[in-house]
Enzyme design. Structure first.
Site, short mmCIF file in Angstrom:
data_model
loop_
_atom_site.label_atom_id
_atom_site.label_comp_id
_atom_site.label_asym_id
_atom_site.label_seq_id
_atom_site.Cartn_x
_atom_site.Cartn_y
_atom_site.Cartn_z
CD GLN A 41 -3.09 -1.09 2.35
OE1 GLN A 41 -2.80 -1.67 3.33
NE2 GLN A 41 -4.07 -0.31 2.08
CG HIS A 61 1.01 -4.36 -13.44
ND1 HIS A 61 2.49 -4.83 -12.83
CD2 HIS A 61 1.02 -3.24 -12.83
CE1 HIS A 61 2.97 -3.90 -12.38
NE2 HIS A 61 2.19 -2.67 -12.05
CG ASP A 74 3.30 -0.07 -10.99
OD1 ASP A 74 3.11 -1.04 -10.25
OD2 ASP A 74 3.39 0.06 -12.21
NE ARG A 99 -0.09 -4.36 11.86
CZ ARG A 99 -1.19 -4.68 11.14
NH1 ARG A 99 -2.05 -3.75 10.88
NH2 ARG A 99 -1.30 -6.00 10.62
CG HIS A 144 -1.06 -6.20 5.39
ND1 HIS A 144 -1.12 -5.36 6.67
CD2 HIS A 144 -2.15 -5.74 4.58
CE1 HIS A 144 -2.33 -4.76 6.74
NE2 HIS A 144 -2.74 -4.87 5.30
CG ASN A 188 -3.74 -7.18 8.08
OD1 ASN A 188 -3.66 -6.53 9.19
ND2 ASN A 188 -4.32 -6.69 7.18
CD GLU A 189 -8.18 -6.63 8.62
OE1 GLU A 189 -8.58 -6.70 7.35
OE2 GLU A 189 -8.20 -5.72 9.22
CG ASN A 329 -6.26 -4.82 12.09
OD1 ASN A 329 -5.54 -4.52 12.94
ND2 ASN A 329 -5.95 -5.36 10.93
CE1 TYR A 331 -9.75 1.20 9.58
CE2 TYR A 331 -9.49 -1.17 9.96
CZ TYR A 331 -9.03 0.07 9.55
OH TYR A 331 -7.59 -0.07 9.12
CD GLU A 396 -5.29 -2.42 9.68
OE1 GLU A 396 -6.29 -2.08 9.18
OE2 GLU A 396 -4.31 -3.11 9.09
C1 GBH Z 1 -8.14 -2.83 6.57
O1 GBH Z 1 -8.86 -3.94 6.55
C2 GBH Z 1 -6.66 -3.23 6.16
O2 GBH Z 1 -5.87 -4.32 6.98
C3 GBH Z 1 -5.97 -2.33 5.53
O3 GBH Z 1 -4.97 -2.83 4.70
C4 GBH Z 1 -6.80 -1.38 4.85
O4 GBH Z 1 -6.13 -0.23 4.17
C5 GBH Z 1 -7.77 -0.88 5.85
O5 GBH Z 1 -8.48 -1.65 6.24
C6 GBH Z 1 -8.74 0.33 5.28
O6 GBH Z 1 -9.26 0.00 4.04
O7 GBH Z 1 -18.39 -6.71 5.82
O8 GBH Z 1 -19.27 -4.46 4.90
O9 GBH Z 1 -17.89 -4.61 7.01
C7 GBH Z 1 -10.24 -3.48 6.93
C8 GBH Z 1 -11.22 -4.53 7.36
C9 GBH Z 1 -13.18 -5.62 7.47
C10 GBH Z 1 -12.80 -3.98 5.62
C11 GBH Z 1 -14.00 -6.14 6.47
C12 GBH Z 1 -13.87 -4.48 4.71
C13 GBH Z 1 -15.58 -6.19 4.67
C14 GBH Z 1 -16.88 -5.04 4.47
N1 GBH Z 1 -12.44 -4.89 6.55
N2 GBH Z 1 -14.73 -5.07 5.59
S1 GBH Z 1 -18.11 -5.37 5.70
#
Ligand code: GBH
Length: 507
Positions: A41, A61, A74, A99, A144, A188-189, A329, A331, A396
């Site tokens: 990334q 690509h 790239d 990290r 990752h 990762n995940e 992680n 969100y 995260e």
């Molecule tokens: C992270 O994962 C990644 O580890 C990281 O590389 C990335 O840049 C970052 O997210 C931000 O995008 O079922 O609707 O919730 C994120 C975890 C969990 C995101 C599952 C997408 C699926 C959609 N992910 N999720 S939903």
């Protein structure tokens, strides 16, 4: 009691109440706040020196119709060349750890240890040394998602040979980089990754094999993780003395109907527990409810076996306990509801639980990411309860922001989520040691290309220098790190801090 005594008592009660409350917002001694990235990334330099082709080089690509803006990594943020500038930015904010992940093909161009790239290793040694000499602890993720491209042609993680291939790669990195590293993350995940890369098609290699593909992929990833853990334990821990673990994406689940706690429990098992139960539960193996429901669905399809693969006792033992900490992680959260099942019909979506968003939760610029601060505390309590309060490293957490540097939505997000985390820690006893913002820089967001901006620092992807500009949130973060406690924000103070920040970095 006369009225004055009563008022005195009342105000001291309110006073002490308030001070207990505000103590909740303190970060404990030794708590580490840092940021994160991953190799594909941010690094760029996709073919520098003798680097081999990764599955993400190939995917962007050859299959870039899957990338929303047709872009690739790239050049990305060009951290391969600009890491020193980034370390100074982190140091200025006061971040305590960084990290990042290793690119498998930068270190092993063929994927195997028959050829080790000295240039590739040197890049990571330099990055690690630069971090340490500036007082920032490196947290190194071994994988990752960017494995060697040719492994793709062998079925990627659906092929059990990947277990050995990954273990051999891990041994090389422990040997070569281990003397400089105290915190390792293997993978990762794994669960989210398998759903998208083998089950679905939004992550390379995009095999689109539905549930069966995801299950097979995770089965092999868990074995690969355990092999790497035991290699570290047996061959390197005594001399290198670090910690090693794995990171899971876990959401919190709110039942639609308050008394439907079963839906929340089962949703947790099918999301977090699928990968976490084999490692962190007392008995190991996949969650019982998952084994049972997938087996029943498989039987209804007339299969003589379950689509969820089985671990032998040997693997159950090897995987159980193979992590020194619980990497999390987090969100967003989901709403859940049990779906009634008629006899002879399959469990809805394997789990028997419908998962959806609460439309009243605020949106963010990322469509899967609704802002639900209380979900972080919720999942921390879920993990505490399910796995006996392990040390948790949040590796995260973060949100994308709108174009420009005035990222008020990010400050609000981080404030809300950190507050929820601190209450879970200081009030409810959750054992959280580390908090990590995703991400330091705007970066290549996989199938979202450069359209989503998760960085504390804005990156200009149209400029060859990939110019970095700190956003407002950096000023706020700097302040809370310096004070050791969470503080709310106000715009005036922030713009002052922001100018001061620019003056000292010279940006
Ligand atoms: C992270 O994962 C990644 O580890 C990281 O590389 C990335 O840049 C970052 O997210 C931000 O995008 O079922 O609707 O919730 C994120 C975890 C969990 C995101 C599952 C997408 C699926 C959609 N992910 N999720 S939903």
């Amino acid at each position: 009691m006369d009225i004055l005594t009563f008022l005195g008592l009342l105000s001291s009660l309110i006073g002490s109440g308030a001070s207990v409350q505000s103590d909740y917002l303190k970060f404990p001694q030794g708590f580490s706040i840092g940021t994160a990235s991953s190799s594909y990334q941010v690094e760029g330099a996709w073919n520098a020196s003798d680097k081999g082709v990764s599955v993400w080089d190939w995917f962007t690509h050859e299959k870039n119709e899957f990338i929303i803006d047709g872009s690739n990594g790239d050049v990305a943020c060009d951290t391969y060349h600009k890491y020193k500038e980034d370390v100074q930015i982190m140091k200025n904010i006061g971040l305590k750890h960084y990290r990042f992940s290793l690119s498998w093909t930068r270190i092993l161009p063929n994927g195997f240890p028959n050829k080790i790239s000295q240039d590739g290793l040197q890049y990571y040694k330099d990055l690690i040394d630069e971090l340490r000499s500036n007082g920032i602890e490196p947290f190194v993720t071994i994988y990752h998602w960017d494995h060697p491209e040719f492994m793709n042609r062998f079925g990627s993680w659906t092929n059990a040979l990947m277990v050995k291939w990954f273990a051999e790669y891990a041994r090389v990195v422990f040997r070569e980089l281990g003397p400089r590293v105290k915190f390792w993350t293997t993978i990762n995940e794994p669960n989210n990754y398998c759903e998208q890369s083998s089950g679905g098609k939004s992550q390379a290699p995009g095999m689109d094999l539905a549930f069966s593909g995801s299950y097979l992929c995770l089965h092999n990833l868990l074995k690969a993780h355990a092999r790497a853990y035991h290699i570290y334990n047996e061959e390197f821990r005594a001399t290198q003395n670090g910690k090693i673990g794995i990171v899971m994406p876990c959401r919190h689940n709110f039942p639609k109907y308050e008394n439907d706690t079963e839906a929340a429990r089962i949703a947790f098992e099918f999301d977090c527990g699928w990968a976490a139960n084999p490692i962190f539960s007392k008995n190991g193996d996949y969650p019982a409810v998952m084994k049972q429901r997938i087996k029943e669905n498989s039987q209804l399809e007339g299969l003589p076996f379950s689509r969820l693969p089985e671990f032998s006792p040997y693997w159950i033992n090897l995987i159980r306990g193979s992590s020194d900490y619980f990497g999390l992680n987090h969100y967003t959260s989901k709403m859940v509801e049990s779906v009634p099942r008629k006899r002879g019909t399959p469990w809805y979506q394997e789990s028997g639980v419908r998962v959806f968003v609460n439309e009243s939760w605020p949106e963010s610029p990322t469509n899967w990411l609704r802002v639900v601060p209380e979900g972080l505390g919720g999942v921390l309590r879920d993990v505490k309860e399910a796995y006996g309060n392990p040390p948790v490293y949040i590796l995260e957490n973060g949100v994308s922001s709108y174009p420009g540097v005035a990222d008020y939505n990010r400050i609000e997000f981080l404030y809300g989520y950190m507050k929820s985390m601190l209450l879970a820690m200081n009030r409810d006893g959750c054992n959280v040691k580390v908090y990590t913002v995703w991400s330091l820089l705007d970066n290549f967001e996989w199938d979202r290309g450069y359209t989503e901006r998760f960085g504390l620092i804005e990156v200009d992807f149209t400029h060859p220098n990939r110019t970095r500009t700190p956003r407002l949130s950096t000023g706020w973060l700097k302040k809370i790190i310096a004070k050791g406690r969470l503080i709310a924000f106000n715009n005036t103070e922030l713009s002052v801090n922001y100018r001061a920040f620019n003056m000292c970095t010279g940006n």
